[in-house]
Design a protein around this motif. Structure first.
Motif, PDB file in Angstrom:
ATOM      1  N   THR A 463       6.122 -15.397  -2.332  1.00 16.33           N
ATOM      2  CA  THR A 463       5.447 -14.258  -1.710  1.00 16.33           C
ATOM      3  C   THR A 463       3.967 -14.182  -2.051  1.00 16.33           C
ATOM      4  OG1 THR A 463       5.907 -12.843  -3.612  1.00 16.33           O
ATOM      5  CG2 THR A 463       7.572 -12.918  -1.877  1.00 16.33           C
ATOM      6  N   GLY A 464       3.544 -14.865  -3.087  1.00 15.42           N
ATOM      7  CA  GLY A 464       2.146 -14.775  -3.506  1.00 15.42           C
ATOM      8  C   GLY A 464       1.857 -13.589  -4.404  1.00 15.42           C
ATOM      9  N   LEU A 465       2.909 -12.867  -4.792  1.00 13.70           N
ATOM     10  CA  LEU A 465       2.722 -11.745  -5.714  1.00 13.70           C
ATOM     11  C   LEU A 465       2.107 -12.251  -7.017  1.00 13.70           C
ATOM     12  CD1 LEU A 465       3.499  -8.692  -6.292  1.00 13.70           C
ATOM     13  CD2 LEU A 465       5.555  -9.617  -7.388  1.00 13.70           C
ATOM     14  N   GLY A 466       1.108 -11.513  -7.518  1.00 12.43           N
ATOM     15  CA  GLY A 466       0.454 -11.968  -8.741  1.00 12.43           C
ATOM     16  C   GLY A 466      -0.053 -10.813  -9.590  1.00 12.43           C
ATOM     17  N   VAL A 467      -0.537 -11.163 -10.768  1.00 12.77           N
ATOM     18  CA  VAL A 467      -1.131 -10.148 -11.643  1.00 12.77           C
ATOM     19  C   VAL A 467      -2.505 -10.619 -12.110  1.00 12.77           C
ATOM     20  CG1 VAL A 467       0.999  -9.112 -12.469  1.00 12.77           C
ATOM     21  CG2 VAL A 467       0.040 -11.072 -13.685  1.00 12.77           C
ATOM     22  N   ALA A 468      -3.366  -9.634 -12.349  1.00 14.77           N
ATOM     23  CA  ALA A 468      -4.689  -9.915 -12.903  1.00 14.77           C
ATOM     24  C   ALA A 468      -4.814  -9.159 -14.219  1.00 14.77           C
ATOM     25  CB  ALA A 468      -5.773  -9.476 -11.937  1.00 14.77           C
ATOM     26  N   ALA A 499     -12.323  -5.753  -9.201  1.00 17.99           N
ATOM     27  CA  ALA A 499     -13.230  -6.659  -8.488  1.00 17.99           C
ATOM     28  C   ALA A 499     -12.475  -7.876  -7.964  1.00 17.99           C
ATOM     29  CB  ALA A 499     -14.369  -7.089  -9.403  1.00 17.99           C
ATOM     30  N   SER A 500     -11.418  -8.260  -8.656  1.00 21.94           N
ATOM     31  CA  SER A 500     -10.643  -9.425  -8.203  1.00 21.94           C
ATOM     32  C   SER A 500      -9.716  -9.063  -7.043  1.00 21.94           C
ATOM     33  CB  SER A 500      -9.820 -10.002  -9.364  1.00 21.94           C
ATOM     34  OG  SER A 500      -8.698  -9.178  -9.634  1.00 21.94           O
ATOM     35  N   GLY A 501      -9.621  -7.781  -6.733  1.00 19.28           N
ATOM     36  CA  GLY A 501      -8.803  -7.345  -5.613  1.00 19.28           C
ATOM     37  C   GLY A 501      -7.444  -6.787  -6.010  1.00 19.28           C
ATOM     38  N   ALA A 558     -18.438  -1.638 -42.409  1.00 15.16           N
ATOM     39  CA  ALA A 558     -17.399  -1.865 -41.401  1.00 15.16           C
ATOM     40  C   ALA A 558     -17.985  -2.601 -40.200  1.00 15.16           C
ATOM     41  CB  ALA A 558     -16.822  -0.532 -40.952  1.00 15.16           C
ATOM     42  N   ILE A 559     -17.105  -3.275 -39.458  1.00 21.79           N
ATOM     43  CA  ILE A 559     -17.517  -3.888 -38.197  1.00 21.79           C
ATOM     44  C   ILE A 559     -17.902  -2.799 -37.200  1.00 21.79           C
ATOM     45  CG2 ILE A 559     -16.042  -5.921 -38.435  1.00 21.79           C
ATOM     46  CD1 ILE A 559     -14.113  -4.422 -36.399  1.00 21.79           C
ATOM     47  N   LEU A 560     -18.535  -3.194 -36.109  1.00 19.91           N
ATOM     48  CA  LEU A 560     -18.695  -2.261 -34.999  1.00 19.91           C
ATOM     49  C   LEU A 560     -17.293  -1.797 -34.614  1.00 19.91           C
ATOM     50  CD1 LEU A 560     -21.109  -4.199 -32.579  1.00 19.91           C
ATOM     51  CD2 LEU A 560     -21.707  -2.288 -34.076  1.00 19.91           C
ATOM     52  N   PRO A 561     -17.127  -0.503 -34.370  1.00 23.10           N
ATOM     53  CA  PRO A 561     -15.801  -0.088 -33.889  1.00 23.10           C
ATOM     54  C   PRO A 561     -15.502  -0.863 -32.600  1.00 23.10           C
ATOM     55  CG  PRO A 561     -17.409   1.707 -33.690  1.00 23.10           C
ATOM     56  CD  PRO A 561     -18.089   0.598 -34.431  1.00 23.10           C
ATOM     57  N   THR A 562     -14.355  -1.537 -32.558  1.00 21.84           N
ATOM     58  CA  THR A 562     -14.111  -2.453 -31.438  1.00 21.84           C
ATOM     59  C   THR A 562     -12.747  -2.212 -30.795  1.00 21.84           C
ATOM     60  OG1 THR A 562     -15.423  -4.080 -32.678  1.00 21.84           O
ATOM     61  CG2 THR A 562     -14.264  -4.883 -30.735  1.00 21.84           C
ATOM     62  N   PRO A 563     -12.672  -1.173 -29.973  1.00 21.28           N
ATOM     63  CA  PRO A 563     -11.406  -0.934 -29.260  1.00 21.28           C
ATOM     64  C   PRO A 563     -11.325  -1.820 -28.013  1.00 21.28           C
ATOM     65  CG  PRO A 563     -12.973   0.834 -28.777  1.00 21.28           C
ATOM     66  CD  PRO A 563     -13.686  -0.138 -29.684  1.00 21.28           C
ATOM     67  N   VAL A 564     -10.715  -2.974 -28.178  1.00 15.65           N
ATOM     68  CA  VAL A 564     -10.591  -3.887 -27.038  1.00 15.65           C
ATOM     69  C   VAL A 564      -9.522  -3.337 -26.083  1.00 15.65           C
ATOM     70  CG1 VAL A 564      -9.858  -6.202 -26.319  1.00 15.65           C
ATOM     71  CG2 VAL A 564     -11.323  -5.910 -28.342  1.00 15.65           C
ATOM     72  N   VAL A 565      -9.890  -3.231 -24.818  1.00 17.05           N
ATOM     73  CA  VAL A 565      -8.974  -2.649 -23.841  1.00 17.05           C
ATOM     74  C   VAL A 565      -8.601  -3.703 -22.806  1.00 17.05           C
ATOM     75  CG1 VAL A 565      -8.645  -0.854 -22.111  1.00 17.05           C
ATOM     76  CG2 VAL A 565     -10.024  -0.387 -24.144  1.00 17.05           C
ATOM     77  N   GLY A 566      -7.316  -3.890 -22.622  1.00 21.45           N
ATOM     78  CA  GLY A 566      -6.833  -4.809 -21.596  1.00 21.45           C
ATOM     79  C   GLY A 566      -6.218  -4.014 -20.460  1.00 21.45           C
ATOM     80  N   VAL A 567      -6.562  -4.361 -19.236  1.00 19.76           N
ATOM     81  CA  VAL A 567      -5.960  -3.697 -18.083  1.00 19.76           C
ATOM     82  C   VAL A 567      -5.200  -4.743 -17.262  1.00 19.76           C
ATOM     83  CG1 VAL A 567      -6.388  -2.453 -15.926  1.00 19.76           C
ATOM     84  CG2 VAL A 567      -7.678  -1.854 -17.979  1.00 19.76           C
ATOM     85  N   LEU A 568      -3.987  -4.381 -16.907  1.00 16.32           N
ATOM     86  CA  LEU A 568      -3.128  -5.229 -16.083  1.00 16.32           C
ATOM     87  C   LEU A 568      -3.119  -4.679 -14.663  1.00 16.32           C
ATOM     88  CD1 LEU A 568      -0.617  -7.406 -16.236  1.00 16.32           C
ATOM     89  CD2 LEU A 568       0.706  -5.338 -15.916  1.00 16.32           C
ATOM     90  N   ALA A 569      -3.231  -5.566 -13.694  1.00 12.30           N
ATOM     91  CA  ALA A 569      -3.276  -5.118 -12.298  1.00 12.30           C
ATOM     92  C   ALA A 569      -2.385  -6.019 -11.462  1.00 12.30           C
ATOM     93  CB  ALA A 569      -4.710  -5.173 -11.785  1.00 12.30           C
ATOM     94  N   VAL A 570      -1.956  -5.503 -10.335  1.00 11.20           N
ATOM     95  CA  VAL A 570      -1.057  -6.277  -9.464  1.00 11.20           C
ATOM     96  C   VAL A 570      -1.739  -6.563  -8.134  1.00 11.20           C
ATOM     97  CG1 VAL A 570       0.051  -4.209  -8.502  1.00 11.20           C
ATOM     98  CG2 VAL A 570       1.281  -6.383  -8.484  1.00 11.20           C
ATOM     99  N   ILE A 571      -1.466  -7.721  -7.589  1.00  8.87           N
ATOM    100  CA  ILE A 571      -1.992  -8.066  -6.265  1.00  8.87           C
ATOM    101  C   ILE A 571      -0.815  -8.605  -5.446  1.00  8.87           C
ATOM    102  CG2 ILE A 571      -2.774 -10.347  -7.105  1.00  8.87           C
ATOM    103  CD1 ILE A 571      -5.166  -9.997  -5.078  1.00  8.87           C
TER     104      ILE A 571
END
Lengths: 760, 225
Positions: A463-468, A499-501, A558-571
């Motif tokens: 089907t071409g279903l994917g995730v970004a 941006a990737s759609g 201390a290091i720079l406060p570094t809250p790394v945020v990951g976002v999951l998206a569906v296409i």
């Protein structure tokens, strides 16, 4: 001889090394209260690791609750926060799980193994949900590129990630590499993994069904990664016992690959009732969590554990963090088939325990009872701290020190020099030296990988279903204002996948901070969590899981406060993904969003002036949401051929990256009402560059106008521009009459930086 | 009936799924072969795919070479069956002495993954007959130990007999002698190739469609035979 429960009852006053194991006196007393006696040394070992900051989240728990309390309503979440990893519905019966974890301290001590086992750990987390891992990505942070210690840790960390991940057959589709002096002496190695499964294959870490068997399978248990428990071992054993061992685990990616295949095989055949990976705290964690989430009781015959080193004490076996191990709960009827599947993959498996309804986790060692505890007290009822918070004394002064007075480029020549300087700045330069060491092709489903805005993989070939997925964080913004900084990280990641759609669905995070015992660090943490939780609520995407890494500091810094945020998206169809390269000639370049004079925390202020101060760019999440919807609609309706978010380095860097990636030049111009330097280099949020075919221009601009999103036509793709601009035969990027650079010049500056230092 | 192309899975093989997909895209029928079975299941050709079989322990390909499946593979190769070894498969073919030379650590000492330009120099093998002589193609390359080495006599012999099937163009990514990316045996049925044609069969996922030609070539060879 092992310290048994009988011993503990008979000798209640024995002195125990709880402090050396990292337990506070009141925590030790609490264990005694729970058990009604002193703990055995094995019990003490279990509580000490399970109640550690790493396993218990005791300092962060009270804050992390907001992710649940403020979670937006969504139908997409199949398994929420609290499990090994959250599971998100992406449609067509498919589900996706993803999570990011830190392996910062081990990677500093032993870069190769630290980073390698970081990848291994997160991959097992994903497998323990029943998913096949389909991609990894790695947000990394180092001290200055030219610092001696960076040269010590970076090549090893990169080789470790590549050496382990490549061997598992998981495409590495992106990540981040950031250099800042605050990470010197404390690099950050975060590892993210995405996995996919059918809905019916979702598995949880619980031991249900009295009489069901607990199987430990995978690598043998050795003495690696034991850490503080060697304190106990040296008490229990005299000469001839195991000596203190390195606390960093050693990875065997080949075993992990077999473990993946064996695990998918047993899951696919329906042989598993519950499953749990072995990571931090090893067997202690796996058995207590499985029991605690299940019918409440489990008995373990610890002497059945297959060992690499027969001299290990029971305490060490309980604590060992040997890699490449998993635990499964299996009905007796399916045992034989389970063992046969493991044998097919040359994976050793042994029954170490049984589920019961005793409400206790009991462990025997050669017939003697060495552990008898309520499993919940180990796994879930650890201490919870409301650590003191204090807004840093320097915060006001930092925010007052704006970049307004920094010397700015004033004419075309200076703007051109600034562009070439920034495109080669370590944080903006090509990371190919690093990412070329990762396999991005394996599995044949990689649609986008770095340097694209987001990594994208196909989930369903039919089907071409994917995730970004994208992960982002500008720690400088977070230092200027942790609440806003966390929201900016979220906004950037959200913008990148859009941006990737793809349509954003869920959030994971890796919160890297200094010591939680420092009230000023704790304030940064609390603010960042609050900002992220509020931001997720406003954007309508829930946090599905994550990881906290404290104590990232050198001395008291201390290091720079570094809250790394990951976002999951569906296409729904990866065929319509939007890349960052433009072309062909004549396509129109649009700038979406508003640009303001915002340079605090910018790459320009950092790289050119070494300055950090002021207030970070304004966050407007409603605008981010609108921008996202426009870019997704543009992709769906075929109105966009390219899109690229504007973040670090500003518009000039975005345009340069698009030109370099496509190899085609463009003629651009700037709106008259804004200072060219601000237009080119400010880091205002909520912006992107999109490329529109002429045939779609009217439809696209009408959509933007109707929705109220500012859209400025700022250029046109033009491969013939070189001759007119005085560079015959070359592809050039021209900005009004201000500056012209050739793509070759940009590439030369962009690609030279990392090799110049790292190959030297 | 379309030709049956066997794809071997060793412990640690990674690109078996990709190779099977490439066979399917080319119009063949992929057949899964298991390292532990000395049984080729009546296939017409065999692919040894990329990966890290046995974790590359001891030496790349050195353990796989002794897998039960290799006995019939070696016999069939001797009888003229088309065999393609990609990356780790190439290493296994060298360890099995079906092809000369050895693949050693990249000169840079790093694993490298890049889109690689190649020039096809022999179009008479079972796996390259669909290309034009001298055709330049771009397919992914990804290896840590792809540095092709052989003694001078062997290299000269390979050159003289036209058995270098592909050479690196623009960049020699791993230090291979004479820019060698792939070679064949004297008969032209056994081919070893360091880069990965199975990753260049779709616009969406690869840098080109050039890789597909290797797989359609073998189908041509089998159907024509």
């Amino acid at each position: 001889m092992a310290d048994t429960v009988d011993n503990a009852i008979a000798g209640p006053e024995a002195t125990q090394p709880f402090a050396e194991l990292g337990l506070k006196p009141d925590e030790y007393q609490r264990i005694r209260d729970i058990l009604g006696r002193r703990p055995t040394s094995s019990e003490l070992a279990m509580y000490s690791v399970m109640w550690s900051e790493h396993c218990s989240y005791k300092s962060s728990k009270v804050h992390l609750r907001q992710f649940g309390e403020k979670a937006p309503k969504t139908d997409a979440l199949l398994v929420g926060i609290g499990e090994n990893a959250g599971v998100v519905d992406i449609g067509d019966g498919w589900a996706v799980t993803f999570k990011v974890e830190s392996h910062n301290h081990p990677s500093y001590v032993e870069p190769y193994q630290g980073a390698a086992t970081g990848v291994g750990g997160i991959v097992r987390d994903i497998m323990s949900m029943g998913a096949r891992p389909i991609a990894v990505m790695d947000p990394l942070r180092f001290g200055p590129l030219d610092a001696a210690d960076t040269k010590r840790v970076l090549p090893g960390i990169v080789a470790g990630i590549g050496g382990y991940g490549n061997c598992l057959g998981l495409p590495n589709i992106g990540g981040e590499v950031v250099f800042d002096s605050s990470y010197a002496g404390n690099p950050l190695v975060n590892a993210l993994c995405v996995g996919a499964m059918r809905h019916e294959d979702i598995h949880l870490a619980s031991a249900k069904g009295v009489g069901n068997l607990v199987i430990l399978y995978g690598a043998r248990t050795g003495g690696d990664g034991i850490g503080g428990v060697s304190v106990l071992a040296s008490e229990t054993f005299s000469d001839g016992g195991p000596t203190k061992r390195p606390s960093v685990q050693v990875g065997d990616p080949f075993m992990e690959k077999l473990l993946i295949e064996a695990t998918l095989d047993v899951l696919g055949a329906g042989l598993v009732e519950g499953i749990q990976d072995l990571g931090g705290a090893g067997i202690s964690c796996a058995t207590s969590e499985l029991a605690s989430n299940g019918d409440g009781g489990m008995h373990v015959w610890l002497d059945r554990v297959l060992l690499r080193d027969r001299s290990l004490s029971p305490e060490e076996i309980l604590m060992s963090e040997s890699q490449e191990r998993m635990c499964a709960v299996v009905t007796p009827a399916k045992l034989e088939e389970f063992l046969a599947k493991c044998a097919k993959w040359d994976v050793e498996a042994v029954v170490i325990g049984e589920v019961n309804d005793s409400g206790r986790l009991t462990v025997d060692w050669h017939g003697e009872r060495i552990v008898d505890v309520p499993p919940r007290s180990v796994a879930h009822d650890g201490p919870v701290y409301q650590r003191p918070l204090h807004r840093p004394s320097w915060q006001d002064a930092l925010q007052a020190d704006t970049p307004d007075d920094l010397l700015r480029p004033v004419d075309g020549e200076q703007l051109r020099a600034t562009a070439l300087n920034l495109i080669g700045a370590p944080n903006l330069a090509s990371k190919a030296w690093i990412t070329d060491q990762y396999d991005r092709y394996v599995q044949g489903n990689t649609i986008l990988a770095q340097p694209e805005d987001a990594g994208m993989v196909r989930v369903d070939e039919q089907t071409g279903l994917g995730v970004a997925v994208s992960c982002d964080c500008n720690g400088r913004f977070a230092k200027l204002d942790p609440y806003t900084g966390a929201q900016l990280a979220l906004a950037e990641s959200y913008r990148n996948v859009s941006a990737s759609g793809a349509i954003p669905l869920a959030v994971t995070n890796c919160l890297n901070f200094g010591s939680p015992e420092d009230p000023e660090v704790m304030w940064q943490f609390a603010e960042a969590v609050r900002g992220l939780a509020d931001g997720c609520l406003e954007l309508g995407i829930p946090v599905t899981g994550g990881n906290v890494s404290f104590y990232n500091q050198t001395g008291t810094t201390a290091i720079l406060p570094t809250p790394v945020v990951g976002v999951l998206a569906v296409i729904d169809d990866v065929d319509r993904r939007t890349p960052i390269s433009w072309g062909p000639d004549g396509e129109l370049i649009y700038l979406l969003g508003d640009t303001r004079d915002e340079f605090a925390g910018s790459e320009w202020a950092h790289h050119v002036h070494g300055h950090l101060g002021g207030m970070p760019p304004r966050v407007d999440l409603a605008r981010e949401r609108l921008l996202s919807e426009i870019m997704i609609a543009g992709s769906r309706d075929g109105m966009l051929t390219a899109a690229h978010d504007i973040s670090d380095g500003g518009l000039m860097i975005t345009l340069s990256e698009m030109a370099m990636h496509s190899g085609i030049g463009a003629r651009c111009w700037l709106p008259d009402d804004i200072d060219p330097f601000v237009q080119l280099f400010a880091e205002s949020a909520g912006r992107a560059v999109v490329v529109v075919p002429r045939s779609e221009e009217l439809r696209f601009t009408e959509m933007c106008a109707a929705r109220g999103l500012p859209a400025h036509r700022i250029g046109v793709v033009d491969s013939e521009l070189g001759a007119d601009a005085g560079y015959p035969g070359q592809q050039v990027l021209q900005i009004s009459d201000l500056l012209t650079v050739t793509i070759d010049e940009l590439r030369a500056a962009h690609t030279a930086t990392l090799p110049a230092i790292l190959n030297a | 009936m379309s030709p049956r192309i066997g794809v071997v899975t060793f412990p640690g093989t990674l690109d078996d799924g990709d190779a099977a997909r490439a066979v399917r895209f080319a119009g063949g029928e992929p057949v899964a072969l298991w390292h532990g079975d000395a049984d080729l299941k009546s296939v017409d050709a065999v692919i040894l795919p990329g990966g890290f079989s046995y974790g590359d322990y001891l030496r790349c390909g050195a353990i796989s070479r002794f897998a039960p499946v290799m006995t019939p593979v070696i016999t069939a190769a001797g009888a003229g069956m088309p065999v393609l070894g990609i990356c780790n498969g190439f290493q296994i073919l060298c360890e099995s002495h079906l092809l000369p030379g050895a693949l050693t650590r990249n000169q840079s000492m790093h694993f490298i993954c890049r889109d690689q330009r190649l020039r096809i120099e022999n179009t008479s093998t079972a796996w390259t007959n669909g290309f034009a002589h001298g055709q330049e193609i771009v397919i992914p390359l990804k290896n840590g130990e792809g540095n092709f080495n052989a003694d001078t006599a062997t290299l000269d012999e390979l050159e003289a007999e036209g058995r270098v099937i592909a050479r690196y163009v623009d960049v020699n990514p791993n230090g291979s002698q004479r820019d060698i990316a792939g070679i064949t045996n004297a008969r032209g049925n056994v081919v070893g190739l360091m880069p990965h044609p199975e990753h260049a069969i779709e616009d969406l996922t690869g840098p080109s469609l050039d890789g597909l030609v290797f797989f359609s070539s073998v189908l041509n060879a089998l159907v024509g035979a």
